[in-house]
Write a protein that holds these residues in place. Structure first.
Motif, PDB file in Angstrom:
ATOM      1  N   ALA A  46       0.824  -1.208   0.000  1.00  0.00           N
ATOM      2  CA  ALA A  46       0.000   0.000   0.000  1.00  0.00           C
ATOM      3  C   ALA A  46       0.857   1.256   0.000  1.00  0.00           C
ATOM      4  N   ALA A  47       1.966   1.226   0.722  1.00  0.00           N
ATOM      5  CA  ALA A  47       2.868   2.386   0.753  1.00  0.00           C
ATOM      6  C   ALA A  47       3.439   2.669  -0.628  1.00  0.00           C
ATOM      7  N   HIS A  48       3.870   1.619  -1.319  1.00  0.00           N
ATOM      8  CA  HIS A  48       4.394   1.802  -2.674  1.00  0.00           C
ATOM      9  C   HIS A  48       3.304   2.290  -3.621  1.00  0.00           C
ATOM     10  N   GLU A  49       2.078   1.776  -3.461  1.00  0.00           N
ATOM     11  CA  GLU A  49       0.968   2.236  -4.290  1.00  0.00           C
ATOM     12  C   GLU A  49       0.668   3.711  -4.039  1.00  0.00           C
ATOM     13  N   ALA A  50       0.679   4.110  -2.774  1.00  0.00           N
ATOM     14  CA  ALA A  50       0.400   5.504  -2.431  1.00  0.00           C
ATOM     15  C   ALA A  50       1.449   6.437  -3.028  1.00  0.00           C
ATOM     16  N   ARG A  51       2.706   6.022  -2.959  1.00  0.00           N
ATOM     17  CA  ARG A  51       3.763   6.861  -3.535  1.00  0.00           C
ATOM     18  C   ARG A  51       3.604   6.970  -5.052  1.00  0.00           C
ATOM     19  N   ALA A  52       3.295   5.852  -5.713  1.00  0.00           N
ATOM     20  CA  ALA A  52       3.130   5.870  -7.165  1.00  0.00           C
ATOM     21  C   ALA A  52       1.948   6.729  -7.588  1.00  0.00           C
ATOM     22  N   ARG A  53       0.907   6.740  -6.766  1.00  0.00           N
ATOM     23  CA  ARG A  53      -0.300   7.500  -7.096  1.00  0.00           C
ATOM     24  C   ARG A  53      -0.253   8.935  -6.588  1.00  0.00           C
ATOM     25  N   GLY A  54       0.715   9.240  -5.733  1.00  0.00           N
ATOM     26  CA  GLY A  54       0.798  10.577  -5.146  1.00  0.00           C
ATOM     27  C   GLY A  54      -0.349  10.878  -4.212  1.00  0.00           C
ATOM     28  N   THR A  55      -0.786   9.870  -3.463  1.00  0.00           N
ATOM     29  CA  THR A  55      -1.918  10.041  -2.556  1.00  0.00           C
ATOM     30  C   THR A  55      -1.522   9.684  -1.135  1.00  0.00           C
ATOM     31  N   ARG A  56      -2.345  10.055  -0.178  1.00  0.00           N
ATOM     32  CA  ARG A  56      -2.073   9.740   1.221  1.00  0.00           C
ATOM     33  C   ARG A  56      -2.522   8.319   1.536  1.00  0.00           C
ATOM     34  N   LEU A  57      -1.978   7.776   2.608  1.00  0.00           N
ATOM     35  CA  LEU A  57      -2.296   6.417   3.019  1.00  0.00           C
ATOM     36  C   LEU A  57      -2.832   6.421   4.439  1.00  0.00           C
ATOM     37  N   THR A  58      -3.956   5.744   4.635  1.00  0.00           N
ATOM     38  CA  THR A  58      -4.523   5.588   5.967  1.00  0.00           C
ATOM     39  C   THR A  58      -4.439   4.124   6.384  1.00  0.00           C
ATOM     40  N   VAL A  59      -3.797   3.885   7.532  1.00  0.00           N
ATOM     41  CA  VAL A  59      -3.679   2.551   8.094  1.00  0.00           C
ATOM     42  C   VAL A  59      -4.797   2.382   9.123  1.00  0.00           C
ATOM     43  N   VAL A  60      -5.622   1.357   8.940  1.00  0.00           N
ATOM     44  CA  VAL A  60      -6.784   1.149   9.812  1.00  0.00           C
ATOM     45  C   VAL A  60      -6.682  -0.194  10.527  1.00  0.00           C
ATOM     46  N   HIS A  61      -6.888  -0.147  11.845  1.00  0.00           N
ATOM     47  CA  HIS A  61      -6.969  -1.377  12.634  1.00  0.00           C
ATOM     48  C   HIS A  61      -8.374  -1.493  13.205  1.00  0.00           C
ATOM     49  N   ALA A  62      -9.052  -2.594  12.883  1.00  0.00           N
ATOM     50  CA  ALA A  62     -10.402  -2.834  13.402  1.00  0.00           C
ATOM     51  C   ALA A  62     -10.289  -3.387  14.819  1.00  0.00           C
ATOM     52  N   PHE A  63     -10.821  -2.626  15.767  1.00  0.00           N
ATOM     53  CA  PHE A  63     -10.690  -2.955  17.190  1.00  0.00           C
ATOM     54  C   PHE A  63     -12.014  -3.537  17.672  1.00  0.00           C
ATOM     55  N   ILE A  64     -12.103  -4.865  17.664  1.00  0.00           N
ATOM     56  CA  ILE A  64     -13.383  -5.523  17.928  1.00  0.00           C
ATOM     57  C   ILE A  64     -13.669  -5.713  19.405  1.00  0.00           C
ATOM     58  N   PRO A 106     -13.998  -3.862  22.164  1.00  0.00           N
ATOM     59  CA  PRO A 106     -15.063  -3.134  22.884  1.00  0.00           C
ATOM     60  C   PRO A 106     -16.451  -3.719  22.661  1.00  0.00           C
ATOM     61  N   LEU A 107     -16.670  -4.311  21.475  1.00  0.00           N
ATOM     62  CA  LEU A 107     -17.971  -4.913  21.197  1.00  0.00           C
ATOM     63  C   LEU A 107     -18.203  -6.168  22.030  1.00  0.00           C
ATOM     64  N   LEU A 108     -17.106  -6.767  22.498  1.00  0.00           N
ATOM     65  CA  LEU A 108     -17.209  -7.993  23.287  1.00  0.00           C
ATOM     66  C   LEU A 108     -17.246  -7.729  24.789  1.00  0.00           C
ATOM     67  N   LYS A 109     -17.252  -6.430  25.153  1.00  0.00           N
ATOM     68  CA  LYS A 109     -17.400  -6.016  26.549  1.00  0.00           C
ATOM     69  C   LYS A 109     -16.284  -6.573  27.447  1.00  0.00           C
ATOM     70  N   VAL A 110     -15.065  -6.540  26.931  1.00  0.00           N
ATOM     71  CA  VAL A 110     -13.934  -6.983  27.749  1.00  0.00           C
ATOM     72  C   VAL A 110     -13.131  -5.767  28.192  1.00  0.00           C
ATOM     73  N   VAL A 115     -10.318   1.864  14.815  1.00  0.00           N
ATOM     74  CA  VAL A 115     -11.764   2.038  14.645  1.00  0.00           C
ATOM     75  C   VAL A 115     -12.476   0.860  15.294  1.00  0.00           C
ATOM     76  N   THR A 116     -13.403   1.157  16.183  1.00  0.00           N
ATOM     77  CA  THR A 116     -14.151   0.094  16.861  1.00  0.00           C
ATOM     78  C   THR A 116     -15.100  -0.608  15.899  1.00  0.00           C
ATOM     79  N   GLY A 117     -14.984  -1.917  15.826  1.00  0.00           N
ATOM     80  CA  GLY A 117     -15.840  -2.699  14.957  1.00  0.00           C
ATOM     81  C   GLY A 117     -15.099  -3.892  14.393  1.00  0.00           C
ATOM     82  N   GLU A 118     -15.766  -4.650  13.535  1.00  0.00           N
ATOM     83  CA  GLU A 118     -15.114  -5.804  12.926  1.00  0.00           C
ATOM     84  C   GLU A 118     -14.638  -5.436  11.519  1.00  0.00           C
ATOM     85  N   PRO A 119     -13.601  -6.119  11.018  1.00  0.00           N
ATOM     86  CA  PRO A 119     -12.944  -5.700   9.780  1.00  0.00           C
ATOM     87  C   PRO A 119     -13.857  -5.603   8.572  1.00  0.00           C
TER      88      PRO A 119
END
Length: 288
Positions: free
Chosen positions: A18-36, A38-42, A85-89
Motif C-alpha cells: 500500500a505504501a508503494h501504491e500511495a507513492r506511485a499514485r501521489g496520494t495519502r495512506l490511511t492505516v486502519v486497525h479494526a478494534f473488535i 469493545p464490542l465484546l465487553k472486555v 476504529v471500533t468494529g469488525e474488519p
C-alpha cells in the motif's frame, strides 16, 4: 488509500504494498486497525497483575504505530496516518472504501481471525467495496508484467483502465490474457453453427475491442496480447506465476445474474501466485 492491519506478517506485507501504491499514485495512506474488543465487553486497559503499559487498547495502538512506521520506511515522503476504529474488519473496511481509491489487505490474519482475512474479509470486500480491492498474496515479482484478465464483460472493462494505470505507474509491461474455448459443454450448440476458427476470430475481436480505448490513453504501456484456448481458472493461475500483479473484474460474461463475485475471481483470490486486484464495474473511479 486504505490498508487494513492486524499486526500479522501478512498485514505488514499489505502495508508495504500500500505504501508503494500511495507513492506511485501521489496520494495519502490511511492505516486502519479494526478494534473488535469493545464490542465484546472486555477490559481494554492494563491488567492489575501485568505491566502498566499493557492491555488491549495499548496493543492495538502498537499495531497501528508499527504499521505506520513500516509504511513510512518503505516509501519515505508519503503522508501516512493511523486509525483505530471500533468494529469488525468486514464492516469497517467496506464502509471506508466509499472514500478511498484503493483498499489493500493481506491474505491471512492473526489471533481469533486466523484464516478469515482471505476467506471472509478479502472476498467480502471484493464483492462489496466501492473501490478496487488489492489482496496481497503469493510471491513478489517486481520485474514481472501486470496481468490483466480480459473477457469482454462490463466488470472486465472496468478492470482494463485500472490495469493500464498500474502498468504505467510501475513501468511494467501489460499482459492481456483472454481465455476462450469452443464450447461450454455438451449442451452448448455454438460449435454446430460456428466453426472453431470463427469462434477464435470472434474472441480475438473481443480482446482487441476491450483494449482499444486504453491503449490510446496509455500509449507508453507496452502490451502483450495472449489469446489462450482452455479453461479460465487454470490458465489465469498458470499465467500468474511470473506476474507482479493480476487484475480482474469481479464477474465474467458467464456469471450468474446478481452474483457479486464470480467463481473465477474467488479462485484467483485464493490460489493466484501473485497479488490480485479485483475491480467491480463503477468502482474504478478515484476518490482520493
Amino acid at each position: 488509500m486504505l490498508v487494513g492491519t492486524d499486526g500479522s506478517d501478512s498485514a505488514l506485507r499489505a502495508v508495504e504494498t500500500a505504501a508503494h501504491e500511495a507513492r506511485a499514485r501521489g496520494t495519502r495512506l490511511t492505516v486502519v486497525h479494526a478494534f473488535i474488543w469493545p464490542l465484546l465487553k472486555v477490559s481494554l486497559g492494563p491488567s492489575p497483575y501485568g505491566p502498566p503499559d499493557g492491555g488491549l487498547r495499548q496493543q492495538a495502538q502498537e499495531i497501528v504505530d508499527s504499521a505506520v512506521a513500516h509504511a513510512r520506511g518503505c516509501a519515505p515522503g508519503i503522508e501516512v496516518t493511523g486509525e483505530i476504529v471500533t468494529g469488525e474488519p468486514l464492516t469497517i473496511l467496506a464502509a471506508r472504501s466509499a472514500s478511498a481509491d484503493l483498499v489493500v489487505v493481506g491474505s491471512r490474519g492473526t489471533g481469533a481471525f486466523t484464516g478469515l482475512v482471505l476467506g471472509s474479509v478479502a472476498v467480502h470486500l471484493a464483492a462489496h467495496a466501492d473501490c478496487p480491492v488489492l489482496v496481497v498474496r503469493g510471491r513478489e515479482k517486481p520485474s514481472g508484467p501486470v496481468l490483466l484478465a480480459v473477457d469482454g464483460s462490463r466488470d472486465a472493462d472496468a478492470a482494463v483502465d485500472f490495469a493500464f494505470a498500474e502498468a504505467a505507474a510501475r513501468g511494467a509491461e501489460l499482459r492481456a490474457v483472454h481465455v476462450w474455448k469452443p464450447s461450454s459443454g455438451p449442451a452448448d450448440p455454438t460449435p454446430l453453427f460456428h466453426g472453431t476458427e470463427e469462434i477464435r476470430a470472434e474472441e480475438e475481436r473481443v480482446l482487441a475491442q476491450a483494449l482499444a480505448g486504453a491503449t490510446a490513453r496509455w500509449p507508453e504501456v507496452s502490451v502483450e496480447r495472449r489469446l489462450v484456448r482452455g479453461r479460465t481458472r487454470p490458465v489465469l493461475l498458470e499465467q500468474s506465476a511470473d506476474a507482479q500483479l493480476l487484475v480482474t473484474g469481479a464477474r465474467g460474461r458467464g456469471g450468474f445474474a446478481g452474483l457479486l463475485l464470480g467463481s473465477v475471481s474467488q479462485a484467483l483470490l485464493h490460489h493466484a501466485e501473485c497479488p490480485v486486484a479485483v475491480v467491480r464495474a463503477g468502482s474504478e473511479e478515484p476518490r482520493g
